[in-house]
Each structure stands twice: as structure tokens, then as C-alpha cells.
Design a protein around this motif. Sequence first.
Motif, short mmCIF file in Angstrom:
data_model
loop_
_atom_site.label_atom_id
_atom_site.label_comp_id
_atom_site.label_asym_id
_atom_site.label_seq_id
_atom_site.Cartn_x
_atom_site.Cartn_y
_atom_site.Cartn_z
N SER A 75 -26.06 -13.11 -38.56
CA SER A 75 -25.57 -12.41 -37.37
C SER A 75 -26.29 -11.07 -37.27
O SER A 75 -26.95 -10.64 -38.22
CB SER A 75 -24.05 -12.19 -37.46
OG SER A 75 -23.72 -11.41 -38.60
N LEU A 76 -26.15 -10.44 -36.12
CA LEU A 76 -26.75 -9.12 -35.95
C LEU A 76 -26.03 -8.11 -36.84
O LEU A 76 -24.81 -8.16 -36.99
CB LEU A 76 -26.64 -8.68 -34.49
CG LEU A 76 -27.40 -9.52 -33.46
CD1 LEU A 76 -27.18 -8.95 -32.07
CD2 LEU A 76 -28.88 -9.57 -33.78
N PRO A 89 -29.19 0.76 -36.27
CA PRO A 89 -30.56 1.18 -35.97
C PRO A 89 -31.57 0.79 -37.04
O PRO A 89 -32.78 0.81 -36.77
CB PRO A 89 -30.44 2.70 -35.85
CG PRO A 89 -29.22 3.05 -36.66
CD PRO A 89 -28.28 1.91 -36.51
N ASP A 90 -31.10 0.41 -38.24
CA ASP A 90 -32.04 0.08 -39.31
C ASP A 90 -32.27 -1.42 -39.43
O ASP A 90 -32.86 -1.89 -40.42
CB ASP A 90 -31.54 0.64 -40.65
CG ASP A 90 -30.21 0.02 -41.09
OD1 ASP A 90 -29.59 -0.67 -40.27
OD2 ASP A 90 -29.83 0.25 -42.26
N ALA A 91 -31.83 -2.20 -38.45
CA ALA A 91 -32.02 -3.65 -38.50
C ALA A 91 -32.64 -4.13 -37.19
O ALA A 91 -32.27 -3.68 -36.11
CB ALA A 91 -30.68 -4.35 -38.73
N PRO A 92 -33.59 -5.05 -37.27
CA PRO A 92 -34.23 -5.55 -36.05
C PRO A 92 -33.25 -6.37 -35.21
O PRO A 92 -32.47 -7.15 -35.74
CB PRO A 92 -35.37 -6.42 -36.57
CG PRO A 92 -34.95 -6.81 -37.96
CD PRO A 92 -34.16 -5.66 -38.48
N ILE A 93 -33.30 -6.21 -33.91
CA ILE A 93 -32.37 -6.92 -33.04
C ILE A 93 -32.73 -8.40 -32.95
O ILE A 93 -31.91 -9.24 -32.55
CB ILE A 93 -32.36 -6.28 -31.64
CG1 ILE A 93 -31.11 -6.71 -30.86
CG2 ILE A 93 -33.63 -6.61 -30.87
CD1 ILE A 93 -30.84 -5.92 -29.61
N SER A 94 -33.95 -8.74 -33.38
CA SER A 94 -34.38 -10.14 -33.34
C SER A 94 -34.24 -10.84 -34.69
O SER A 94 -34.89 -11.86 -34.94
CB SER A 94 -35.84 -10.23 -32.88
OG SER A 94 -36.69 -9.51 -33.78
N ILE A 95 -33.37 -10.31 -35.55
CA ILE A 95 -33.24 -10.85 -36.90
C ILE A 95 -32.89 -12.33 -36.91
O ILE A 95 -33.39 -13.10 -37.73
CB ILE A 95 -32.19 -10.05 -37.73
CG1 ILE A 95 -32.07 -10.62 -39.15
CG2 ILE A 95 -30.84 -9.99 -37.04
CD1 ILE A 95 -31.18 -9.81 -40.05
N MET A 96 -32.03 -12.77 -36.00
CA MET A 96 -31.57 -14.15 -36.02
C MET A 96 -32.68 -15.11 -35.60
O MET A 96 -32.99 -16.07 -36.32
CB MET A 96 -30.33 -14.30 -35.14
CG MET A 96 -29.10 -13.58 -35.70
SD MET A 96 -27.75 -13.41 -34.51
CE MET A 96 -27.42 -15.11 -34.11
N GLU A 97 -33.28 -14.87 -34.44
CA GLU A 97 -34.31 -15.79 -33.97
C GLU A 97 -35.57 -15.75 -34.84
O GLU A 97 -36.21 -16.78 -35.07
CB GLU A 97 -34.66 -15.55 -32.50
CG GLU A 97 -35.02 -14.12 -32.14
CD GLU A 97 -33.84 -13.31 -31.61
OE1 GLU A 97 -34.00 -12.68 -30.55
OE2 GLU A 97 -32.79 -13.31 -32.26
N ASP A 98 -35.92 -14.57 -35.36
CA ASP A 98 -37.09 -14.48 -36.25
C ASP A 98 -36.84 -15.21 -37.57
O ASP A 98 -37.72 -15.89 -38.10
CB ASP A 98 -37.44 -13.02 -36.53
CG ASP A 98 -37.99 -12.30 -35.31
OD1 ASP A 98 -38.29 -12.98 -34.31
OD2 ASP A 98 -38.10 -11.06 -35.35
N SER A 99 -35.62 -15.07 -38.10
CA SER A 99 -35.29 -15.74 -39.36
C SER A 99 -35.28 -17.25 -39.19
O SER A 99 -35.79 -17.99 -40.04
CB SER A 99 -33.91 -15.26 -39.85
OG SER A 99 -33.93 -13.88 -40.17
N VAL A 100 -34.70 -17.73 -38.10
CA VAL A 100 -34.67 -19.18 -37.86
C VAL A 100 -36.09 -19.71 -37.63
O VAL A 100 -36.43 -20.80 -38.10
CB VAL A 100 -33.74 -19.51 -36.68
CG1 VAL A 100 -33.89 -20.97 -36.26
CG2 VAL A 100 -32.29 -19.23 -37.06
N ALA A 101 -36.92 -18.95 -36.94
CA ALA A 101 -38.32 -19.37 -36.74
C ALA A 101 -39.01 -19.53 -38.09
O ALA A 101 -39.76 -20.50 -38.30
CB ALA A 101 -39.05 -18.35 -35.88
#
Length: 223
Positions: A75-76, A89-101
Motif C-alpha cells: 500500500s502507499l 514525502p519519503d516514499a515514492p507515490i508509484s511504489i505499488m505499480e513499480d513493485s508489481v512491475a
Amino acid sequence: MHLLILGGSGRTGKLIVEEALSKGHIVVALVRSPSSLAPRFNLTIVEGTPLKREDISRAFRATPTSPEAVLVALSLKRVSDSPFAAISPDAPISIMEDSVANALSVMKEFETKRIVILSQWGAGNSLSSTNLLFRAMFRHTNMKHGLAAHNAVDEETRQADVEFVLVRACVLADGDAAPIRVYPEDGKGVGFLPKVTRASAARFMVEACEKSCFVGKSPVISN
């Protein structure tokens, strides 16, 4: 089965780890902090982040045989546990889709076909079954970021050559595992304010690895 869990140190992820181990599965958990999970029989803890493809690859190689399925409970990262809280602010907002990719890429390398992802009610065509209050929150509050991430994950997973199950969980709540109600992908008939306990969602996700009845589907689940 041999399972890899991404997000295994989170509130729902820990319950997925427990459920899988209780059913005798071999589990590998990729987590940023190994101390977040207690050592257990049949549990291999790998330090790393799914944002790095090489870390997921190491997790696949952490045991003599590679995982037969991947479970994702990411999750975000927010500044608090509230779904209305701002994104950290210290976490990328695309963490979920980038991780799944990254996971899909490594799965292809190791010829692992099954992936079960914790999504949310409101993602994709299930938005049509949400009430006006939820639609307003998804449009005008910080909840919109989570929905956008789930929609991105939904799209990229459907385009991959994998046996996917996108579990569209209703409002997550604490509590013991309870019987699950399964609704169509569009959530028709789900009700005004449906909830599902995290333990129930965890059990459903592990069962979705064991069985094939939900492959290629995005069931909406509640208690």
C-alpha cells in the motif's frame, strides 16, 4: 506450496504470512526490516525492497526451489494509518505499480505464473458499486492516490502473461477471520458500507494461490 510475499511486514501482510505458514506452505517474505517478522519454521526472511528488481530476484533464489506464486499486500506509505492521511514525502507515490512491475518481470524469468494481489473495492469497474460518499472521497480526498495506484496495478497485471487474482477487498477492518462473501468484479450487490477483516482477506488470498477458481478475475470480497 512455495510462496513469496511482498508487503509481509504490513498489517495485512503479516496475517498472510501467518495464514500461509499455518497451512504448511513454505514462505519467503521480502521486507525492509527483517526484525519486523519473528523467525518461524518454513519462513525465510529476505531483507530488501520490491522497488528493486534485484531484491525480488534474490528472494526468488533464497530457497532451493523458486516460488510457485507471489502474494502482494503493498500500500502507499502515509504519514499516519488513516486512509485520508497525506502520502509520506519519503516514499515514492508509484511504489505499488513499480513493485508489481518488478515482480512480474522476475516471475517471467523464473517461469512463475500465479500472482495474487490485494486490491480494493472501487478499483476498476467496481467503482460503479460504491455509494456517492465513497465516490466523493475517492475523487476529493487523499484516498484518490490509493485508488489510482490500484488502478495502475490492475492495468499492468492484466497485460502480463500471468495467472492473476486481483482481490478487491472492501473496507479493511481488524478482527478474526470470518466467512467471506464473494461478489462479481463490478461489486454489484455489495451493499452500502461493506467491510472485511484483514484476517479474512489474508485467508482468501492464500486460498486463491491454492485453487484456480478465481484466476483471471477480480472478485470483490466482504464478510
